[in-house]
Design an enzyme around this catalytic site. Structure first.
Site, PDB file in Angstrom:
ATOM      1  N   ARG A  25       0.839  -1.210   0.000  1.00 61.86           N
ATOM      2  CA  ARG A  25       0.000   0.000   0.000  1.00 61.86           C
ATOM      3  C   ARG A  25       0.869   1.253   0.000  1.00 61.86           C
ATOM      4  O   ARG A  25       1.891   1.313   0.703  1.00 61.86           O
ATOM      5  CB  ARG A  25      -0.946  -0.013   1.197  1.00 61.86           C
ATOM      6  CG  ARG A  25      -1.912  -1.186   1.131  1.00 61.86           C
ATOM      7  CD  ARG A  25      -3.178  -1.008   1.932  1.00 61.86           C
ATOM      8  NE  ARG A  25      -3.916  -2.264   1.928  1.00 61.86           N
ATOM      9  CZ  ARG A  25      -4.703  -2.689   0.943  1.00 61.86           C
ATOM     10  NH1 ARG A  25      -4.911  -1.926  -0.116  1.00 61.86           N
ATOM     11  NH2 ARG A  25      -5.311  -3.864   1.001  1.00 61.86           N
ATOM     12  N   ASP A  26       0.433   2.248  -0.803  1.00 60.51           N
ATOM     13  CA  ASP A  26       1.142   3.526  -0.824  1.00 60.51           C
ATOM     14  C   ASP A  26       1.021   4.184   0.547  1.00 60.51           C
ATOM     15  O   ASP A  26      -0.047   4.188   1.172  1.00 60.51           O
ATOM     16  CB  ASP A  26       0.563   4.438  -1.919  1.00 60.51           C
ATOM     17  CG  ASP A  26       1.479   5.606  -2.229  1.00 60.51           C
ATOM     18  OD1 ASP A  26       2.057   5.618  -3.330  1.00 60.51           O
ATOM     19  OD2 ASP A  26       1.610   6.510  -1.370  1.00 60.51           O
ATOM     20  N   ILE A  27       2.109   4.767   1.013  1.00 63.45           N
ATOM     21  CA  ILE A  27       2.146   5.385   2.344  1.00 63.45           C
ATOM     22  C   ILE A  27       1.279   6.647   2.402  1.00 63.45           C
ATOM     23  O   ILE A  27       0.862   7.070   3.487  1.00 63.45           O
ATOM     24  CB  ILE A  27       3.620   5.697   2.716  1.00 63.45           C
ATOM     25  CG1 ILE A  27       3.812   5.786   4.210  1.00 63.45           C
ATOM     26  CG2 ILE A  27       4.142   6.933   2.004  1.00 63.45           C
ATOM     27  CD1 ILE A  27       5.268   5.785   4.626  1.00 63.45           C
ATOM     28  N   ASN A  83       4.446   6.745 -13.330  1.00 61.58           N
ATOM     29  CA  ASN A  83       5.090   8.049 -13.479  1.00 61.58           C
ATOM     30  C   ASN A  83       6.547   7.806 -13.877  1.00 61.58           C
ATOM     31  O   ASN A  83       7.221   6.960 -13.279  1.00 61.58           O
ATOM     32  CB  ASN A  83       5.032   8.830 -12.166  1.00 61.58           C
ATOM     33  CG  ASN A  83       3.617   9.189 -11.774  1.00 61.58           C
ATOM     34  OD1 ASN A  83       2.759   9.378 -12.629  1.00 61.58           O
ATOM     35  ND2 ASN A  83       3.346   9.257 -10.481  1.00 61.58           N
ATOM     36  N   GLU A  91       9.031  10.385  -8.387  1.00 60.92           N
ATOM     37  CA  GLU A  91       9.804  10.786  -7.201  1.00 60.92           C
ATOM     38  C   GLU A  91      10.704   9.670  -6.695  1.00 60.92           C
ATOM     39  O   GLU A  91      11.739   9.943  -6.080  1.00 60.92           O
ATOM     40  CB  GLU A  91       8.846  11.217  -6.079  1.00 60.92           C
ATOM     41  CG  GLU A  91       8.082  12.491  -6.418  1.00 60.92           C
ATOM     42  CD  GLU A  91       7.065  12.876  -5.358  1.00 60.92           C
ATOM     43  OE1 GLU A  91       6.799  12.051  -4.464  1.00 60.92           O
ATOM     44  OE2 GLU A  91       6.529  13.992  -5.450  1.00 60.92           O
ATOM     45  N   VAL A  92      10.288   8.434  -6.899  1.00 59.30           N
ATOM     46  CA  VAL A  92      11.074   7.276  -6.434  1.00 59.30           C
ATOM     47  C   VAL A  92      11.576   6.533  -7.665  1.00 59.30           C
ATOM     48  O   VAL A  92      10.769   6.054  -8.482  1.00 59.30           O
ATOM     49  CB  VAL A  92      10.220   6.349  -5.548  1.00 59.30           C
ATOM     50  CG1 VAL A  92      11.029   5.122  -5.152  1.00 59.30           C
ATOM     51  CG2 VAL A  92       9.736   7.094  -4.297  1.00 59.30           C
ATOM     52  N   HIS A  96       7.760   1.447 -10.577  1.00 60.82           N
ATOM     53  CA  HIS A  96       6.570   1.054  -9.811  1.00 60.82           C
ATOM     54  C   HIS A  96       5.320   1.469 -10.549  1.00 60.82           C
ATOM     55  O   HIS A  96       5.250   2.550 -11.134  1.00 60.82           O
ATOM     56  CB  HIS A  96       6.583   1.662  -8.405  1.00 60.82           C
ATOM     57  CG  HIS A  96       6.732   3.160  -8.378  1.00 60.82           C
ATOM     58  ND1 HIS A  96       7.958   3.782  -8.524  1.00 60.82           N
ATOM     59  CD2 HIS A  96       5.822   4.145  -8.240  1.00 60.82           C
ATOM     60  CE1 HIS A  96       7.792   5.085  -8.461  1.00 60.82           C
ATOM     61  NE2 HIS A  96       6.492   5.340  -8.305  1.00 60.82           N
ATOM     62  N   HIS A  98       1.395   2.443 -10.065  1.00 64.72           N
ATOM     63  CA  HIS A  98       0.370   2.851  -9.106  1.00 64.72           C
ATOM     64  C   HIS A  98      -0.934   2.195  -9.527  1.00 64.72           C
ATOM     65  O   HIS A  98      -1.415   2.429 -10.653  1.00 64.72           O
ATOM     66  CB  HIS A  98       0.152   4.366  -9.150  1.00 64.72           C
ATOM     67  CG  HIS A  98       1.291   5.196  -8.665  1.00 64.72           C
ATOM     68  ND1 HIS A  98       1.339   5.749  -7.410  1.00 64.72           N
ATOM     69  CD2 HIS A  98       2.445   5.580  -9.278  1.00 64.72           C
ATOM     70  CE1 HIS A  98       2.457   6.449  -7.262  1.00 64.72           C
ATOM     71  NE2 HIS A  98       3.139   6.366  -8.386  1.00 64.72           N
TER      72      HIS A  98
HETATM   73  P1  AMP Z   1       6.126   8.490  -7.879  1.00 66.28           P
HETATM   74  O1  AMP Z   1       5.841   9.952  -7.808  1.00 66.28           O
HETATM   75  O2  AMP Z   1       5.410   7.810  -9.019  1.00 66.28           O
HETATM   76  O3  AMP Z   1       7.598   8.178  -7.852  1.00 66.28           O
HETATM   77  O4  AMP Z   1       5.446   7.872  -6.584  1.00 66.28           O
HETATM   78  C1  AMP Z   1       6.136   7.478  -5.445  1.00 66.28           C
HETATM   79  C2  AMP Z   1       5.085   6.992  -4.462  1.00 66.28           C
HETATM   80  O5  AMP Z   1       5.736   6.260  -3.447  1.00 66.28           O
HETATM   81  C3  AMP Z   1       4.280   8.095  -3.793  1.00 66.28           C
HETATM   82  O6  AMP Z   1       2.893   7.908  -4.061  1.00 66.28           O
HETATM   83  C4  AMP Z   1       4.624   7.928  -2.314  1.00 66.28           C
HETATM   84  O7  AMP Z   1       3.520   8.204  -1.465  1.00 66.28           O
HETATM   85  C5  AMP Z   1       5.034   6.476  -2.246  1.00 66.28           C
HETATM   86  N1  AMP Z   1       5.960   6.113  -1.167  1.00 66.28           N
HETATM   87  C6  AMP Z   1       7.121   6.721  -0.850  1.00 66.28           C
HETATM   88  N2  AMP Z   1       7.719   6.069   0.163  1.00 66.28           N
HETATM   89  C7  AMP Z   1       6.930   5.005   0.477  1.00 66.28           C
HETATM   90  C8  AMP Z   1       7.016   3.949   1.426  1.00 66.28           C
HETATM   91  N3  AMP Z   1       8.036   3.844   2.288  1.00 66.28           N
HETATM   92  N4  AMP Z   1       6.009   3.027   1.460  1.00 66.28           N
HETATM   93  C9  AMP Z   1       4.962   3.136   0.604  1.00 66.28           C
HETATM   94  N5  AMP Z   1       4.835   4.108  -0.314  1.00 66.28           N
HETATM   95  C10 AMP Z   1       5.799   5.027  -0.383  1.00 66.28           C
END
Ligand code: AMP
Length: 114
Positions: A25-27, A83, A91-92, A96, A98
């Protein structure tokens, strides 16, 4: 960052695991159901994943579909989104998907950028 979830160094709420993928689950959920689906192996984004290992990319999609079914999203539908890069709002930098659903999600973008 998501490699640390794969390694068990950061906790996450897992919803499905396969030998090659994880779903958790997304945080910071943006919908009633917001699950991230990742390959365990590190790829920076979906483009490098798809070009580097298309079978693994397919496994990410299959895991997302299984989670969508488990979460009861197949009837009303859902959104699956990768994304990618700066313009994509990534951002990560671990590929991944969504998986979003559980309510009407509105237009694809908040406003047109065309
Ligand atoms: P993106 O902008 O597509 O890279 O999305 C990164 C997503 O990772 C965001 O929706 C964050 O809320 C989610 N996220 C970041 N850190 C964590 C974590 N430790 N556990 C779960 N989701 C995370």
């Amino acid at each position: 960052m998501f490699c640390r979830i794969v390694a068990g160094e950061i906790p996450a709420t897992m919803v499905r695991e396969t030998p090659t993928t994880l779903a958790f689950r997304d945080i910071d959920p943006k919908a009633p159901v917001h699950v991230l689906v990742i390959p365990k192996e590190h790829y920076a984004d979906v483009a490098t994943l798809a070009q580097g290992d298309s079978a693994l990319a397919g496994e990410v999609l299959a895991t997302a579909a299984a989670v969508a079914e488990d979460e009861g999203l197949l009837g009303d539908g859902f959104r699956l989104m990768f994304n990618t890069g700066t313009y994509g709002g990534q951002e990560v930098f671990h590929a991944h998907a969504h998986l979003l659903g559980g309510a009407p999600l509105g237009p694809m973008l908040a406003r047109s950028v065309a």
